[in-house]
Design a protein around this motif. Structure first.
Motif, PDB file in Angstrom:
ATOM      1  N   ALA A 117       0.836  -1.195   0.000  1.00 28.19           N
ATOM      2  CA  ALA A 117       0.000   0.000   0.000  1.00 28.19           C
ATOM      3  C   ALA A 117       0.869   1.243   0.000  1.00 28.19           C
ATOM      4  N   GLY A 118       0.398   2.273  -0.692  1.00 25.55           N
ATOM      5  CA  GLY A 118       1.047   3.565  -0.648  1.00 25.55           C
ATOM      6  C   GLY A 118       2.275   3.668  -1.522  1.00 25.55           C
ATOM      7  N   SER A 119       3.217   4.463  -1.082  1.00 25.96           N
ATOM      8  CA  SER A 119       4.394   4.819  -1.864  1.00 25.96           C
ATOM      9  C   SER A 119       5.634   4.819  -0.988  1.00 25.96           C
ATOM     10  N   ASN A 120       6.786   4.553  -1.581  1.00 20.63           N
ATOM     11  CA  ASN A 120       8.030   4.644  -0.817  1.00 20.63           C
ATOM     12  C   ASN A 120       8.811   5.918  -1.152  1.00 20.63           C
ATOM     13  N   TYR A 121       8.169   6.858  -1.856  1.00 17.45           N
ATOM     14  CA  TYR A 121       8.811   8.148  -2.108  1.00 17.45           C
ATOM     15  C   TYR A 121       9.027   8.876  -0.781  1.00 17.45           C
ATOM     16  N   PRO A 122      10.049   9.728  -0.725  1.00 21.41           N
ATOM     17  CA  PRO A 122      10.213  10.560   0.471  1.00 21.41           C
ATOM     18  C   PRO A 122       9.107  11.616   0.522  1.00 21.41           C
ATOM     19  N   ALA A 123       8.795  12.053   1.734  1.00 20.73           N
ATOM     20  CA  ALA A 123       7.802  13.129   1.909  1.00 20.73           C
ATOM     21  C   ALA A 123       8.373  14.410   1.298  1.00 20.73           C
ATOM     22  N   PRO A 124       7.577  15.212   0.695  1.00 23.07           N
ATOM     23  CA  PRO A 124       6.133  15.157   0.531  1.00 23.07           C
ATOM     24  C   PRO A 124       5.703  14.462  -0.768  1.00 23.07           C
ATOM     25  N   PHE A 125       6.659  13.913  -1.508  1.00 21.48           N
ATOM     26  CA  PHE A 125       6.357  13.352  -2.834  1.00 21.48           C
ATOM     27  C   PHE A 125       5.505  12.091  -2.760  1.00 21.48           C
ATOM     28  N   ASN A 126       5.468  11.456  -1.589  1.00 19.56           N
ATOM     29  CA  ASN A 126       4.671  10.240  -1.415  1.00 19.56           C
ATOM     30  C   ASN A 126       3.173  10.529  -1.347  1.00 19.56           C
ATOM     31  N   GLN A 127       2.786  11.700  -0.896  1.00 23.36           N
ATOM     32  CA  GLN A 127       1.382  11.968  -0.574  1.00 23.36           C
ATOM     33  C   GLN A 127       0.403  11.747  -1.729  1.00 23.36           C
ATOM     34  N   PRO A 128       0.653  12.239  -2.952  1.00 21.94           N
ATOM     35  CA  PRO A 128      -0.344  12.010  -4.008  1.00 21.94           C
ATOM     36  C   PRO A 128      -0.441  10.544  -4.433  1.00 21.94           C
ATOM     37  N   CYS A 129       0.535   9.734  -4.041  1.00 22.39           N
ATOM     38  CA  CYS A 129       0.606   8.333  -4.468  1.00 22.39           C
ATOM     39  C   CYS A 129       0.205   7.358  -3.373  1.00 22.39           C
ATOM     40  N   GLU A 130      -0.254   7.846  -2.248  1.00 22.61           N
ATOM     41  CA  GLU A 130      -0.582   6.974  -1.115  1.00 22.61           C
ATOM     42  C   GLU A 130      -1.813   6.111  -1.371  1.00 22.61           C
ATOM     43  N   GLY A 131      -2.716   6.536  -2.249  1.00 23.16           N
ATOM     44  CA  GLY A 131      -3.956   5.801  -2.468  1.00 23.16           C
ATOM     45  C   GLY A 131      -3.848   4.738  -3.536  1.00 23.16           C
ATOM     46  N   GLN A 132      -2.899   3.833  -3.358  1.00 24.01           N
ATOM     47  CA  GLN A 132      -2.775   2.729  -4.308  1.00 24.01           C
ATOM     48  C   GLN A 132      -2.390   1.447  -3.582  1.00 24.01           C
ATOM     49  N   LEU A 133      -2.814   0.339  -4.191  1.00 21.65           N
ATOM     50  CA  LEU A 133      -2.513  -0.992  -3.679  1.00 21.65           C
ATOM     51  C   LEU A 133      -1.880  -1.778  -4.815  1.00 21.65           C
TER      52      LEU A 133
END
Length: 155
Positions: free
Chosen positions: A13-29
């Motif tokens: 679930a989500g993203s392994n990008y560093p913050a804040p770049f992870n936020q738009p990608c958090e809604g994925q499985l």
């Protein structure tokens, strides 16, 4: 048996990008089907992108071809050329080394599922043209364009 039990594959679930770049990608499985089946030369992911979420930051690969096929729902493909709506059965391809940043955004009101296929090249660098970030081909995580590392995020 060779048949892959998709439901038995771990879900990331989500993203392994560093913050804040992870936020738009958090809604994925994401289910990493090829990796889960022991394949190492290419990746196949089955990813569900929730409404309002992105598949990734806009990016391109130096050495990795990518192919995406929409299984269900509706996604907007964003590239340097603009935007295109992708629906079930639509696909798109991205050639290694083409610096046309791309990503998928779910602007619909329902989840969308996409099959993602890519070659697995160890020295590939993923460039994120809209932000100060590139992947690190020699270790985990991401780098600023000047080579300074971002904190490594699990995922």
């Amino acid at each position: 048996m060779k048949k892959i039990d998709i439901d038995a594959m771990p879900v990331l679930a989500g993203s392994n990008y560093p913050a804040p770049f992870n936020q738009p990608c958090e809604g994925q499985l994401c289910r990493r089907l090829a990796r889960g089946a022991g394949l190492t030369q290419f990746g196949v992911n089955l990813t569900v992108i929730q409404p309002g979420s992105w598949s990734s930051q806009r990016h391109w690969h130096t050495h990795e071809d990518e192919f995406v096929w929409v299984v269900s729902g509706e996604l907007t493909l964003i590239t340097d050329a603009g935007e295109e709506v992708l629906r079930p059965g639509d696909c798109a391809a991205f050639k290694a080394g083409d610096p046309d940043g791309h990503h998928l955004v779910n602007r619909s009101g329902a989840p969308a599922t996409v099959l993602e296929i890519g070659t697995g090249y160890a020295e590939d660098v993923c460039d994120y043209p809209d932000i100060d970030m590139v992947s690190n081909p020699h270790g985990p995580g991401y780098l600023h364009r000047d080579g300074a590392p971002y904190p490594v995020t699990e995922g």
